[in-house]
Design a protein around this motif. Structure first.
Motif, mmCIF file in Angstrom:
data_model
loop_
_atom_site.group_PDB
_atom_site.id
_atom_site.type_symbol
_atom_site.label_atom_id
_atom_site.label_comp_id
_atom_site.label_asym_id
_atom_site.label_seq_id
_atom_site.Cartn_x
_atom_site.Cartn_y
_atom_site.Cartn_z
ATOM 1 N N THR A 54 67.713 87.848 23.593
ATOM 2 C CA THR A 54 68.508 89.063 23.230
ATOM 3 C C THR A 54 68.328 90.008 24.342
ATOM 4 O O THR A 54 69.262 91.097 24.337
ATOM 5 C CB THR A 54 67.497 89.831 22.228
ATOM 6 N N MET A 55 67.981 89.632 25.393
ATOM 7 C CA MET A 55 68.131 90.567 26.892
ATOM 8 C C MET A 55 69.382 90.135 27.738
ATOM 9 O O MET A 55 69.566 90.821 28.506
ATOM 10 C CB MET A 55 66.619 90.348 27.684
ATOM 11 N N ARG A 56 69.845 89.146 27.154
ATOM 12 C CA ARG A 56 70.856 88.491 28.168
ATOM 13 C C ARG A 56 71.951 89.492 28.611
ATOM 14 O O ARG A 56 72.461 89.400 29.746
ATOM 15 C CB ARG A 56 71.662 87.244 27.384
ATOM 16 N N GLN A 57 72.540 89.996 27.380
ATOM 17 C CA GLN A 57 73.691 90.792 27.777
ATOM 18 C C GLN A 57 73.350 92.132 28.620
ATOM 19 O O GLN A 57 73.956 92.432 29.742
ATOM 20 C CB GLN A 57 74.383 91.326 26.580
ATOM 21 N N ALA A 58 72.058 92.398 28.355
ATOM 22 C CA ALA A 58 71.659 93.767 28.971
ATOM 23 C C ALA A 58 71.433 93.413 30.328
ATOM 24 O O ALA A 58 71.441 94.304 31.267
ATOM 25 C CB ALA A 58 70.544 94.414 28.263
ATOM 26 N N LEU A 59 70.934 92.278 30.857
ATOM 27 C CA LEU A 59 70.543 92.040 32.297
ATOM 28 C C LEU A 59 71.679 91.577 33.170
ATOM 29 O O LEU A 59 71.422 91.360 34.234
ATOM 30 C CB LEU A 59 69.444 90.548 32.336
ATOM 31 N N GLU A 60 72.964 91.173 32.456
ATOM 32 C CA GLU A 60 73.950 90.957 33.472
ATOM 33 C C GLU A 60 74.320 91.824 34.580
ATOM 34 O O GLU A 60 74.469 93.114 34.420
ATOM 35 C CB GLU A 60 75.328 90.981 32.614
ATOM 36 N N GLY A 61 74.074 91.258 35.885
ATOM 37 C CA GLY A 61 74.230 92.171 36.909
ATOM 38 C C GLY A 61 73.432 93.178 37.254
ATOM 39 O O GLY A 61 73.432 93.866 38.338
ATOM 40 N N ASP A 74 53.663 83.551 24.837
ATOM 41 C CA ASP A 74 54.721 82.299 24.863
ATOM 42 C C ASP A 74 56.053 82.643 25.113
ATOM 43 O O ASP A 74 56.790 82.009 25.638
ATOM 44 C CB ASP A 74 54.627 82.026 23.394
ATOM 45 N N SER A 75 56.252 83.907 25.069
ATOM 46 C CA SER A 75 57.595 84.622 25.495
ATOM 47 C C SER A 75 58.008 84.719 26.927
ATOM 48 O O SER A 75 58.982 84.545 27.589
ATOM 49 C CB SER A 75 58.226 85.709 24.922
ATOM 50 N N LEU A 76 56.961 84.749 27.723
ATOM 51 C CA LEU A 76 57.014 85.169 29.090
ATOM 52 C C LEU A 76 57.748 84.150 30.048
ATOM 53 O O LEU A 76 58.493 84.506 30.839
ATOM 54 C CB LEU A 76 55.311 85.390 29.930
ATOM 55 N N PRO A 77 57.612 82.841 29.961
ATOM 56 C CA PRO A 77 58.359 81.882 31.004
ATOM 57 C C PRO A 77 60.022 82.182 30.596
ATOM 58 O O PRO A 77 60.708 82.163 31.359
ATOM 59 C CB PRO A 77 57.822 80.597 30.367
ATOM 60 N N ARG A 78 60.322 82.301 29.259
ATOM 61 C CA ARG A 78 61.596 82.328 28.889
ATOM 62 C C ARG A 78 61.997 83.712 29.312
ATOM 63 O O ARG A 78 63.566 83.851 29.727
ATOM 64 C CB ARG A 78 61.752 82.080 27.447
ATOM 65 N N LEU A 79 61.262 84.939 29.423
ATOM 66 C CA LEU A 79 61.809 86.060 29.892
ATOM 67 C C LEU A 79 62.079 86.161 31.228
ATOM 68 O O LEU A 79 62.994 86.527 31.980
ATOM 69 C CB LEU A 79 60.683 87.248 29.561
ATOM 70 N N VAL A 80 61.118 85.377 32.058
ATOM 71 C CA VAL A 80 61.277 85.046 33.525
ATOM 72 C C VAL A 80 62.548 84.362 33.751
ATOM 73 O O VAL A 80 63.288 84.749 34.739
ATOM 74 C CB VAL A 80 60.218 84.703 34.143
ATOM 75 N N GLU A 81 62.935 83.433 32.950
ATOM 76 C CA GLU A 81 64.212 82.656 33.530
ATOM 77 C C GLU A 81 65.374 83.420 32.912
ATOM 78 O O GLU A 81 66.227 83.332 33.943
ATOM 79 C CB GLU A 81 64.018 81.507 32.100
ATOM 80 N N GLU A 82 65.325 84.343 31.932
ATOM 81 C CA GLU A 82 66.429 85.125 31.734
ATOM 82 C C GLU A 82 66.681 86.205 32.927
ATOM 83 O O GLU A 82 68.004 86.344 33.388
ATOM 84 C CB GLU A 82 66.263 85.920 30.403
ATOM 85 N N ALA A 85 67.813 84.166 35.966
ATOM 86 C CA ALA A 85 69.345 83.872 35.846
ATOM 87 C C ALA A 85 70.364 85.036 35.966
ATOM 88 O O ALA A 85 71.568 84.468 36.400
ATOM 89 C CB ALA A 85 69.558 83.139 34.163
ATOM 90 N N ALA A 86 69.876 86.129 35.752
ATOM 91 C CA ALA A 86 70.725 87.175 35.894
ATOM 92 C C ALA A 86 70.800 87.909 37.278
ATOM 93 O O ALA A 86 71.684 88.572 37.658
ATOM 94 C CB ALA A 86 70.360 88.407 34.916
ATOM 95 N N GLY A 87 69.832 87.412 38.363
ATOM 96 C CA GLY A 87 69.867 87.641 39.565
ATOM 97 C C GLY A 87 68.824 88.808 39.821
ATOM 98 O O GLY A 87 69.111 89.482 40.828
ATOM 99 N N VAL A 88 68.134 89.302 38.930
ATOM 100 C CA VAL A 88 67.067 90.090 38.974
ATOM 101 C C VAL A 88 66.271 90.090 40.286
ATOM 102 O O VAL A 88 65.894 88.677 40.432
ATOM 103 C CB VAL A 88 66.359 90.565 37.767
#
Length: 280
Positions: A54-61, A74-82, A85-88
């Protein structure tokens, strides 16, 4: 630079947004139920840290993220991946002073926040960890209803001492971390300017609202029944142990807010005056 503030509806997140308004940065904000009318000058996105997609759109750019650190393990690895992937590049983590302590009663809170700190630091981000002590706004959560309804506060340990910090001071340090490289890689303990007993804190709220506030000393059983109305069991256990321990010595008072921002932290009385309506 594009910046994302998570937990934007909270006291720290909303204060960061206010302090970033005139910096020229492109600011985005997320929380579970954003109010687009609150900040018409920035983009807001509904999201849940425990559902990282659900963070994907907000993280763009986005280059820099202020991370309200209540993502579940359990969510941390996927949060890091998002975020990767966004270039943070940089992540400022809102953590806790409990990560620096060793008493058994802080273990749950300590480990929960260290998991977030470590997930960010070990994933290659430029990480800044902010470790505040007691929040001044806890008085609103814990005592405001009692004060409004009865002009009395029930305390199990009236002489327990904290150095409560205002959200605005945490936010000011976060803004420095967002806008400069001064704090890159740092883990920073943040506190208010003074060690105050809970009795002192209630007295300063009384001064702020210009009305007397009584104190009723509670047994631990009575306190658990009262504070259990606003706290989950694991935090209730933490606070009962912590408040009892904090009767034995003054709270840590750290110089970081002044050293980093150049201004003295907001005093508890000034904070209470600014938030007096919550207690009336």
């Amino acid at each position: 630079m594009r910046v994302l503030i998570t937990g934007a509806a909270g006291g720290v997140g909303s204060s960061i947004i206010s302090q970033l308004r005139d910096t020229g940065l492109e600011v985005r904000a997320t929380c579970r139920r954003p109010d687009p009318q609150r900040w018409p000058w920035l983009q807001t996105f509904p999201s849940d840290l425990n559902q990282p997609h659900t963070m994907r759109q907000a993280l763009e750019g986005v280059e820099t993220v202020f991370l309200y650190s209540f993502a579940q393990r359990d969510s941390l690895p996927r949060l890091v991946e998002e975020m990767k992937a966004a270039g943070v590049e940089k992540v400022i983590v809102l953590s806790t002073i409990d990560t620096t302590r060793h008493e058994p009663f802080v273990e749950y809170n300590k480990q929960r926040h260290l998991e977030v700190e470590n997930a960010i630091a070990h994933s290659g981000f430029n990480a800044v960890c902010l470790r505040p002590g007691a929040f001044a706004r806890n008085a609103i959560r814990f005592w405001a209803n009692q004060i409004r309804e009865h002009r009395t506060v029930g305390l199990p340990f009236p002489e327990s001492q904290q150095a409560p910090i205002a959200d605005e001071d945490i936010a000011a340090v976060a803004v420095r971390a967002i806008t400069t490289s001064q704090l890159d890689g740092e883990k920073i303990v943040l506190t208010g300017p003074s060690s105050l007993t809970m009795r002192d804190q209630v007295g300063l709220i009384s001064q702020a609202i210009a009305e007397p506030i009584g104190i009723t000393e509670l047994s631990e059983i009575e306190a658990r029944a009262l504070y259990g109305q606003v706290l989950p069991p694991e935090y209730l256990d933490l606070l009962m142990g912590q408040w009892a321990f904090e009767t034995t010595e003054k709270a840590v008072v750290a110089p970081a807010v002044h050293d980093i921002t150049g201004h003295r932290p907001i005093s508890y009385l000034d904070w209470a005056i600014d938030h007096r309506d919550a207690f009336l």
